[in-house]
Design a protein around this motif. Structure first.
Motif, PDB file in Angstrom:
ATOM      1  N   GLY A   1       0.787  -1.218   0.000  1.00 48.65           N
ATOM      2  CA  GLY A   1       0.000   0.000   0.000  1.00 48.65           C
ATOM      3  C   GLY A   1       0.817   1.264   0.000  1.00 48.65           C
ATOM      4  O   GLY A   1       0.268   2.348   0.073  1.00 48.65           O
ATOM      5  N   GLY A   2       2.121   1.148  -0.118  1.00 47.35           N
ATOM      6  CA  GLY A   2       2.981   2.324  -0.120  1.00 47.35           C
ATOM      7  C   GLY A   2       3.244   2.843  -1.517  1.00 47.35           C
ATOM      8  O   GLY A   2       2.572   2.493  -2.468  1.00 47.35           O
ATOM      9  N   TYR A   3       4.254   3.688  -1.621  1.00 49.66           N
ATOM     10  CA  TYR A   3       4.570   4.309  -2.905  1.00 49.66           C
ATOM     11  C   TYR A   3       5.327   3.372  -3.824  1.00 49.66           C
ATOM     12  O   TYR A   3       5.261   3.506  -5.029  1.00 49.66           O
ATOM     13  CB  TYR A   3       5.416   5.562  -2.678  1.00 49.66           C
ATOM     14  CG  TYR A   3       4.688   6.647  -1.944  1.00 49.66           C
ATOM     15  CD1 TYR A   3       4.969   6.927  -0.617  1.00 49.66           C
ATOM     16  CD2 TYR A   3       3.706   7.393  -2.585  1.00 49.66           C
ATOM     17  CE1 TYR A   3       4.289   7.929   0.049  1.00 49.66           C
ATOM     18  CE2 TYR A   3       3.033   8.390  -1.925  1.00 49.66           C
ATOM     19  CZ  TYR A   3       3.325   8.653  -0.607  1.00 49.66           C
ATOM     20  OH  TYR A   3       2.668   9.640   0.046  1.00 49.66           O
ATOM     21  N   ALA A   4       6.077   2.457  -3.244  1.00 52.62           N
ATOM     22  CA  ALA A   4       6.968   1.646  -4.060  1.00 52.62           C
ATOM     23  C   ALA A   4       6.412   0.254  -4.280  1.00 52.62           C
ATOM     24  O   ALA A   4       5.702  -0.296  -3.442  1.00 52.62           O
ATOM     25  CB  ALA A   4       8.338   1.548  -3.395  1.00 52.62           C
ATOM     26  N   LEU A   5       6.741  -0.303  -5.437  1.00 51.68           N
ATOM     27  CA  LEU A   5       6.438  -1.689  -5.736  1.00 51.68           C
ATOM     28  C   LEU A   5       7.688  -2.529  -5.514  1.00 51.68           C
ATOM     29  O   LEU A   5       8.796  -2.076  -5.791  1.00 51.68           O
ATOM     30  CB  LEU A   5       5.992  -1.842  -7.193  1.00 51.68           C
ATOM     31  CG  LEU A   5       4.644  -1.238  -7.589  1.00 51.68           C
ATOM     32  CD1 LEU A   5       4.463  -1.338  -9.091  1.00 51.68           C
ATOM     33  CD2 LEU A   5       3.514  -1.944  -6.864  1.00 51.68           C
TER      34      LEU A   5
ATOM     35  N   PHE B   1       9.517  -5.738  -6.927  1.00 49.76           N
ATOM     36  CA  PHE B   1       9.477  -6.556  -8.137  1.00 49.76           C
ATOM     37  C   PHE B   1      10.231  -7.858  -7.956  1.00 49.76           C
ATOM     38  O   PHE B   1      11.289  -7.897  -7.324  1.00 49.76           O
ATOM     39  CB  PHE B   1      10.118  -5.797  -9.304  1.00 49.76           C
ATOM     40  CG  PHE B   1       9.305  -4.652  -9.808  1.00 49.76           C
ATOM     41  CD1 PHE B   1       9.432  -3.402  -9.233  1.00 49.76           C
ATOM     42  CD2 PHE B   1       8.415  -4.822 -10.852  1.00 49.76           C
ATOM     43  CE1 PHE B   1       8.676  -2.332  -9.687  1.00 49.76           C
ATOM     44  CE2 PHE B   1       7.657  -3.766 -11.326  1.00 49.76           C
ATOM     45  CZ  PHE B   1       7.786  -2.522 -10.738  1.00 49.76           C
TER      46      PHE B   1
ATOM     47  N   TYR C   1       8.657   7.971 -10.756  1.00 53.36           N
ATOM     48  CA  TYR C   1       9.676   7.022 -10.296  1.00 53.36           C
ATOM     49  C   TYR C   1      10.797   6.899 -11.319  1.00 53.36           C
ATOM     50  O   TYR C   1      10.554   6.956 -12.526  1.00 53.36           O
ATOM     51  CB  TYR C   1       9.066   5.630 -10.109  1.00 53.36           C
ATOM     52  CG  TYR C   1       7.869   5.568  -9.195  1.00 53.36           C
ATOM     53  CD1 TYR C   1       6.590   5.876  -9.658  1.00 53.36           C
ATOM     54  CD2 TYR C   1       8.010   5.203  -7.861  1.00 53.36           C
ATOM     55  CE1 TYR C   1       5.487   5.828  -8.825  1.00 53.36           C
ATOM     56  CE2 TYR C   1       6.909   5.138  -7.013  1.00 53.36           C
ATOM     57  CZ  TYR C   1       5.656   5.450  -7.503  1.00 53.36           C
ATOM     58  OH  TYR C   1       4.563   5.389  -6.668  1.00 53.36           O
TER      59      TYR C   1
ATOM     60  N   LEU D   1      14.537   0.377  -7.669  1.00 58.45           N
ATOM     61  CA  LEU D   1      14.007   1.722  -7.507  1.00 58.45           C
ATOM     62  C   LEU D   1      15.121   2.661  -7.061  1.00 58.45           C
ATOM     63  O   LEU D   1      15.817   2.394  -6.077  1.00 58.45           O
ATOM     64  CB  LEU D   1      12.872   1.725  -6.483  1.00 58.45           C
ATOM     65  CG  LEU D   1      12.237   3.082  -6.172  1.00 58.45           C
ATOM     66  CD1 LEU D   1      11.564   3.660  -7.418  1.00 58.45           C
ATOM     67  CD2 LEU D   1      11.237   2.962  -5.035  1.00 58.45           C
TER      68      LEU D   1
ATOM     69  N   ILE E   1      -1.094   5.708  -6.094  1.00 58.10           N
ATOM     70  CA  ILE E   1      -1.122   4.643  -5.095  1.00 58.10           C
ATOM     71  C   ILE E   1      -2.400   3.829  -5.237  1.00 58.10           C
ATOM     72  O   ILE E   1      -3.490   4.361  -5.322  1.00 58.10           O
ATOM     73  CB  ILE E   1      -1.015   5.229  -3.681  1.00 58.10           C
ATOM     74  CG1 ILE E   1       0.388   5.807  -3.474  1.00 58.10           C
ATOM     75  CG2 ILE E   1      -1.288   4.155  -2.636  1.00 58.10           C
ATOM     76  CD1 ILE E   1       0.570   6.451  -2.125  1.00 58.10           C
TER      77      ILE E   1
ATOM     78  N   GLN F   1       1.765   1.196 -11.455  1.00 57.89           N
ATOM     79  CA  GLN F   1       2.739   2.078 -12.083  1.00 57.89           C
ATOM     80  C   GLN F   1       2.839   1.739 -13.564  1.00 57.89           C
ATOM     81  O   GLN F   1       2.745   0.572 -13.951  1.00 57.89           O
ATOM     82  CB  GLN F   1       4.113   1.919 -11.418  1.00 57.89           C
ATOM     83  CG  GLN F   1       4.136   2.400  -9.977  1.00 57.89           C
ATOM     84  CD  GLN F   1       5.479   2.213  -9.327  1.00 57.89           C
ATOM     85  OE1 GLN F   1       6.511   2.079 -10.005  1.00 57.89           O
ATOM     86  NE2 GLN F   1       5.500   2.210  -8.012  1.00 57.89           N
TER      87      GLN F   1
END
Lengths: 111, 111
Positions: free
Chosen positions: A95-99, A101, B34, B46, B96, B100
């Motif tokens: 649920g944050g900004y980053a994924l 992978f 990003y 990232l 969010i 992305q």
């Protein structure tokens, strides 16, 4: 730390067959999952997503299945075509900004 | 519909030279932006993300920096490139909870 990983680094399937690409995740707080397709030399392409309140979601020729009990995600491609040859990534986020992978599975479709 | 642009598509730079990669997004307002790097045969790392103009969060300390001078513009820079900076640089935009979306990427070779 938490991580996302793939069971199989490469998968070879015959044209017309169904493909199944698997992904394991370890963060039990993850609530959103995405599958991406990346062709050689191109950016990843969003294929399909699923939220943690669902077990299954279908798109055009693709189905994503989510098993939260065992923290497992899969991508099914029906009637695989040569154009499906690519690297497939799963990604997850709590649920944050980053994924986060996975490293990817290379799908090779043979005639 | 939203589109994301990156340039240049490919770049060959000598060690110690500066770098500037640009990314612009169309069709959306106030996106999260990003920067990722992808080494050959590896997953996505990232580097930076931004939730608004002038706001930059760094995920990996290194000789790269990022800036967001406008709402839909994201720039990746370096004052002096290292050999290890070679890779495939991807810009993405997102919101969010809805994933992305990636640009076409820039292939950087540091010689």
């Amino acid at each position: 730390g938490e991580s996302v990983g793939l069971h199989l680094p490469t998968l070879s399937v015959q044209e017309g067959d169904n493909s199944i690409i698997n992904c394991a995740y370890s963060n039990s707080a993850s609530d959103y999952f995405i599958w991406y397709k990346q062709e050689s030399g191109k950016g990843p392409q969003f294929i399909i997503d699923i939220r943690s309140n669902m077990d299954k979601r279908q798109g055009q020729r693709v189905t994503v299945l989510l098993n939260k009990t065992v923290k497992h995600l899969s991508l099914q491609i029906a009637a695989t075509q040569p154009g499906d040859s690519a690297v497939y990534f799963c990604a997850e986020t709590p649920g944050g900004y980053a994924l986060n992978f996975g490293k990817g599975t290379s799908l090779l479709v043979t005639p | 519909s939203q589109t994301i642009h990156q340039w240049p598509a490919t770049l060959v730079q000598p060690v110690g030279s500066p770098l500037s990669l640009e990314c612009t997004v169309e069709g959306t307002s106030n996106p999260n932006l990003y920067w990722y790097r992808q080494a050959a045969g590896r997953g996505l790392q990232l580097l930076f993300y931004s939730v608004g103009i002038g706001q930059i969060s760094s995920e990996v300390p290194q000789n790269l920096s990022a800036s967001r001078p406008q709402d839909r513009q994201f720039i990746l820079s370096s004052k002096k490139l290292l050999l290890s900076d070679s890779g495939f640089y991807l810009c993405a935009w997102g919101v969010i909870g809805v994933g992305q979306y990636f640009g076409p990427g820039t292939r950087l070779t540091v010689t």
